[in-house]
Design an enzyme around this catalytic site. Structure first.
Site, short mmCIF file in Angstrom:
data_model
loop_
_atom_site.label_atom_id
_atom_site.label_comp_id
_atom_site.label_asym_id
_atom_site.label_seq_id
_atom_site.Cartn_x
_atom_site.Cartn_y
_atom_site.Cartn_z
N LYS A 8 -33.08 -26.56 42.31
CA LYS A 8 -32.19 -26.40 41.19
C LYS A 8 -30.44 -26.49 41.39
CE LYS A 8 -33.83 -25.87 36.71
NZ LYS A 8 -34.74 -26.36 36.45
N GLY B 79 -44.15 -23.30 18.71
CA GLY B 79 -43.02 -23.39 19.22
C GLY B 79 -43.10 -24.66 19.01
N GLY C 43 -40.95 -27.66 19.21
CA GLY C 43 -39.47 -29.01 19.03
C GLY C 43 -40.19 -30.12 20.38
N VAL D 42 -41.37 -30.33 22.83
CA VAL D 42 -42.92 -30.12 23.43
C VAL D 42 -44.37 -30.40 23.06
CG1 VAL D 42 -44.57 -28.89 25.60
CG2 VAL D 42 -42.31 -29.40 25.79
N GLY D 43 -43.63 -29.04 21.90
CA GLY D 43 -45.13 -28.82 20.79
C GLY D 43 -45.03 -29.44 19.78
P1 NAD Z 1 -37.28 -27.12 22.22
O1 NAD Z 1 -35.52 -26.15 22.36
O2 NAD Z 1 -37.55 -28.94 22.02
O3 NAD Z 1 -38.48 -26.23 21.21
C1 NAD Z 1 -38.37 -25.02 21.32
C2 NAD Z 1 -39.45 -24.66 20.12
O4 NAD Z 1 -39.68 -23.28 20.35
C3 NAD Z 1 -38.60 -24.81 18.88
O5 NAD Z 1 -39.69 -25.49 17.52
C4 NAD Z 1 -38.01 -23.66 18.47
O6 NAD Z 1 -38.10 -22.60 17.23
C5 NAD Z 1 -39.20 -22.35 18.96
N1 NAD Z 1 -39.53 -21.38 19.55
C6 NAD Z 1 -38.47 -20.19 20.02
N2 NAD Z 1 -38.47 -19.17 20.60
C7 NAD Z 1 -39.54 -19.28 20.02
C8 NAD Z 1 -40.54 -18.41 18.75
N3 NAD Z 1 -40.09 -16.77 19.34
N4 NAD Z 1 -41.48 -17.99 18.70
C9 NAD Z 1 -41.86 -20.08 18.42
N5 NAD Z 1 -41.25 -20.40 18.13
C10 NAD Z 1 -39.69 -20.55 19.29
O7 NAD Z 1 -37.47 -27.03 23.57
P2 NAD Z 1 -38.68 -27.52 24.57
O8 NAD Z 1 -38.01 -28.71 25.33
O9 NAD Z 1 -39.91 -28.45 23.44
O10 NAD Z 1 -39.34 -26.97 25.45
C11 NAD Z 1 -40.15 -26.01 25.31
C12 NAD Z 1 -40.16 -24.75 26.45
O11 NAD Z 1 -40.94 -26.33 27.55
C13 NAD Z 1 -39.17 -25.37 27.37
O12 NAD Z 1 -39.97 -23.84 28.02
C14 NAD Z 1 -39.29 -25.53 28.18
O13 NAD Z 1 -39.01 -25.43 29.35
C15 NAD Z 1 -40.35 -25.81 28.49
N6 NAD Z 1 -40.60 -27.25 29.65
C16 NAD Z 1 -40.15 -28.72 28.22
C17 NAD Z 1 -40.21 -29.80 29.22
C18 NAD Z 1 -39.58 -31.43 28.68
O14 NAD Z 1 -40.11 -32.17 28.52
N7 NAD Z 1 -38.68 -30.86 26.93
C19 NAD Z 1 -40.96 -30.08 30.61
C20 NAD Z 1 -41.20 -29.14 30.72
C21 NAD Z 1 -40.95 -27.65 30.24
#
Ligand code: NAD
Length: 377
Positions: A79, A179, A181, A183-184
């Protein structure tokens, strides 16, 4: 004196190198922690944040060592961090990132990838400076992993395997996602395509519940317009954290760390949790859930789709092959972990760490340094 006396956190796996970069005239201050490279050059994100300690950078690097090994990738974990506000003016950010990458030109054991505060454009600058970056823009042969849903695809595969261990079918299973975003929303999309019913969803501004099922495509369209999932009309609007109490078969955290902890774990009303976010469930809460027969698939097993995508992109693999590889790896790892949970009666995280550590130690046994290990005994 052993290594842990020097760093306070070093152990038998690493870190192999800690590099501090300081260029006062450029305003550049950063850290690279290369944790373990026994499986190959380390892939890990470049984070831009106002303050990250060496110890925290090490913990993030170690998480990548485990994630990459668990995913069966020929890569170690690392990292890096640049101290700064990620929202600084673009030209200043570009200057810092280019300077940081240049100063690590000779650290051939480290491949840059995006993380919090950096994106594909930042990786294009790194690639231009030193040639070693994954997570590139599609113009440079990159695969836009958040757009195509690489991690969501892996979450779906892990859920499909784990459901069998809960005597459940995806078809008709009720799903809640915290969430919405990258992932969700893609997890929701792939699960809905397989017949699951999304009954609840949340984002940072609110939650929505509909026991008859939410329309995933409509939610995705709504998010594109900048609105919250709670603005959808075909569902009951709820407070953001009410998503924890929604009754379902599968609950997927895909937002922030530590959202399920000792104080709220007992509120969950589900059979299966598949960890989409990184460390969304604290160790105390994972213990509580295990004791209450809620199966919890650990983050670095379930959410490895993104890093698998980045590692394969680095090798020039096509998007279609990336999806089939994510499916194969995540399914097989989830199965191995859950088999160990069943046969050894251990918690899923312990089984996952055992799997990853076994692979790292095996790789370490092939290294020249293993010849020296008898000197420690
Ligand atoms: P993103 O920013 O695209 O989406 C995050 C979502 O979570 C958004 O919809 C935001 O409004 C929502 N959110 C934030 N705080 C919240 C809360 N307190 N309650 C409910 N919803 C909330 O991020 P992402 O890329 O989808 O990543 C989400 C998580 O997954 C992070 O922890 C990230 O480190 C992890 N992750 C992401 C990836 C990837 O490929 N993007 C891979 C592994 C892990």
């Amino acid at each position: 004196m052993n290594a842990s006396d020097v760093f306070g956190f070093a152990d038998a796996l690493g870190p192999a190198r800690i590099i501090h970069v300081y260029e006062p005239s450029a305003g550049l201050k950063g850290i690279l922690v290369v944790d373990n490279v026994a499986r190959g050059p380390a892939i890990g994100g470049l984070r831009m944040a106002p303050d990250v300690s060496v110890a925290e950078c090490f913990r993030l690097a170690r998480a990548m060592t485990f994630k990459n090994a668990a995913a069966g990738l020929p890569h170690g974990g690392a990292k890096s961090v640049i101290f700064g506000d990620p929202k600084m003016p673009g030209p200043d950010k570009e200057r810092l990132i280019r300077a940081f990458a240049s100063s690590l030109r000779n650290e051939r054991d480290y491949i840059f990838a995006p993380d919090m505060g950096t994106d594909e454009n930042c990786m294009a600058w790194v690639k231009d400076e030193i040639g070693r970056a994954a997570g590139l823009p599609s113009d440079l042969g990159g695969i836009p992993l958040d757009e195509v849903g690489a991690t969501g695809w892996g979450i779906y595969q892990a859920t499909e395997i784990a459901a069998r261990y809960c005597n459940m079918k995806i078809d008709g299973a009720r799903v809640v996602i915290q969430g919405f975003g990258a992932v969700g929303r893609h997890s929701a999309r792939f699960l809905a395509q397989a017949g699951a019913v999304l009954v609840g969803a949340s984002d940072s501004r609110g939650a929505v519940y509909n026991p008859r099922g939410l329309d995933v495509s409509a939610l995705m369209e709504l998010k594109k317009t900048g609105k919250s999932v709670s603005d959808v009309t075909a569902g009951e609007k709820r407070d953001r954290d009410a998503v924890i109490d929604m009754e379902c078969d599968i609950w997927i955290p895909a937002a922030r760390p530590d959202v399920i902890n000792a104080a709220n774990a007992s509120r969950l009303n589900t059979k299966l949790i598949v960890e989409g976010a990184n460390i969304p469930v604290t160790p105390e809460a994972e213990k509580f859930l295990h004791e209450h027969d809620v199966l919890c698939v650990p983050d670095f097993i379930a959410n490895a789709g993104g890093v698998i995508c980045a590692a394969l992109e680095y090798r020039g693999v096509t998007q279609a092959m990336v999806f089939s590889s994510i499916g194969e790896k995540v399914r097989s790892n989830t199965e191995q972990v859950l088999e160990a949970v069943t046969t050894k009666a251990i918690p899923p995280r312990e089984a996952a760490l055992e799997l990853a550590e076994q692979r790292i130690r095996k790789a370490m046994s092939y290294r020249r340094w293993s010849l020296f290990s008898s000197a420690d005994n």
